[in-house]
Design an enzyme around this catalytic site. Structure first.
Site, PDB file in Angstrom:
ATOM      1  N   ARG A  62       0.614  -1.111  -0.072  1.00 47.67           N
ATOM      2  CA  ARG A  62      -0.210  -0.005  -0.044  1.00 47.67           C
ATOM      3  C   ARG A  62       0.759   1.120   0.036  1.00 47.67           C
ATOM      4  O   ARG A  62       0.192   2.443   0.049  1.00 47.67           O
ATOM      5  CB  ARG A  62      -0.814   0.197   1.025  1.00 47.67           C
ATOM      6  N   ASP A  63       2.320   1.152   0.028  1.00 45.03           N
ATOM      7  CA  ASP A  63       2.989   2.390   0.177  1.00 45.03           C
ATOM      8  C   ASP A  63       4.295   2.321  -0.294  1.00 45.03           C
ATOM      9  O   ASP A  63       5.323   2.704   0.053  1.00 45.03           O
ATOM     10  CB  ASP A  63       3.077   3.158   1.624  1.00 45.03           C
ATOM     11  N   LEU A  64       4.451   1.657  -1.600  1.00 47.26           N
ATOM     12  CA  LEU A  64       5.514   1.156  -2.072  1.00 47.26           C
ATOM     13  C   LEU A  64       6.108   2.544  -2.947  1.00 47.26           C
ATOM     14  O   LEU A  64       5.281   3.203  -3.568  1.00 47.26           O
ATOM     15  CB  LEU A  64       5.734   0.258  -3.290  1.00 47.26           C
ATOM     16  N   THR A 104       1.365   7.072  -0.553  1.00 43.74           N
ATOM     17  CA  THR A 104       1.884   8.377  -0.772  1.00 43.74           C
ATOM     18  C   THR A 104       1.448   8.590  -2.283  1.00 43.74           C
ATOM     19  O   THR A 104       1.749   8.116  -3.060  1.00 43.74           O
ATOM     20  CB  THR A 104       3.620   8.081  -0.701  1.00 43.74           C
TER      21      THR A 104
END
Length: 166
Positions: A62-64, A104
């Protein structure tokens, strides 16, 4: 990055991670401007394998983003900050994740910005990270609304224009 233990102290929880000596992909891009294609391919093979491993176990990051990828001196790639994935899973179990978007924005798939998260969202983020690694810039820039519209319309400058020879 391996988690060795989870410790609790009252209402607080602490994670004990392995120490990883290296630089984040974000730091490498900042230092070099962009990575040579061969270096990017090697790094993204490891990164993609790590994401695939997580997905086969039902975990979506979910936030790579480059700041969550660390590269050891020998080229080994480790993914950090699965905390967002864990928070989302825990919240889903508590049924508290309604209308909450986590991640992000520059790296998020359009559907993720609208609250829909799936394995393909991580694959999208990998593509954004690879674009940035090869060119030194994000594919979509500007205000949040303009970026989302550009993502939805797939309006970005092709990699070969920013990195001739690719």
């Amino acid at each position: 990055v391996e988690i060795y233990s989870i410790e609790e102290d009252g209402d607080d929880a602490y994670l004990v991670f392995e120490f990883v000596d290296g630089k984040t992909l974000h730091e490498l891009i900042a230092e070099k401007g962009s990575l040579p294609a061969a270096e990017a391919v090697a790094l993204f093979r490891g990164l993609s394998a790590g994401v695939d491993y997580a997905h086969r176990r039902g975990v979506i990051h979910r936030d790579l983003k480059p700041a969550n990828v660390i590269v050891e001196p020998d080229g080994t790639v480790k993914i950090m900050d699965f905390g967002v994935a864990r928070q989302a899973q825990d919240a889903l179990l508590r049924q508290a994740l309604t209308n909450t978007v986590v991640g992000t924005p520059p790296y998020m798939a359009p559907e993720q910005e609208n609250g829909v998260v799936c394995a393909q969202s991580d694959v999208y983020a990998l593509g954004v990270c690879l674009y940035e690694a090869l060119t030194g810039v994000l594919p979509f820039q500007g205000t949040a609304g303009a970026v989302l519209l550009a993502k939805m319309a797939a309006r970005y400058e092709p990699v070969e224009r920013r990195a001739p020879g690719l």
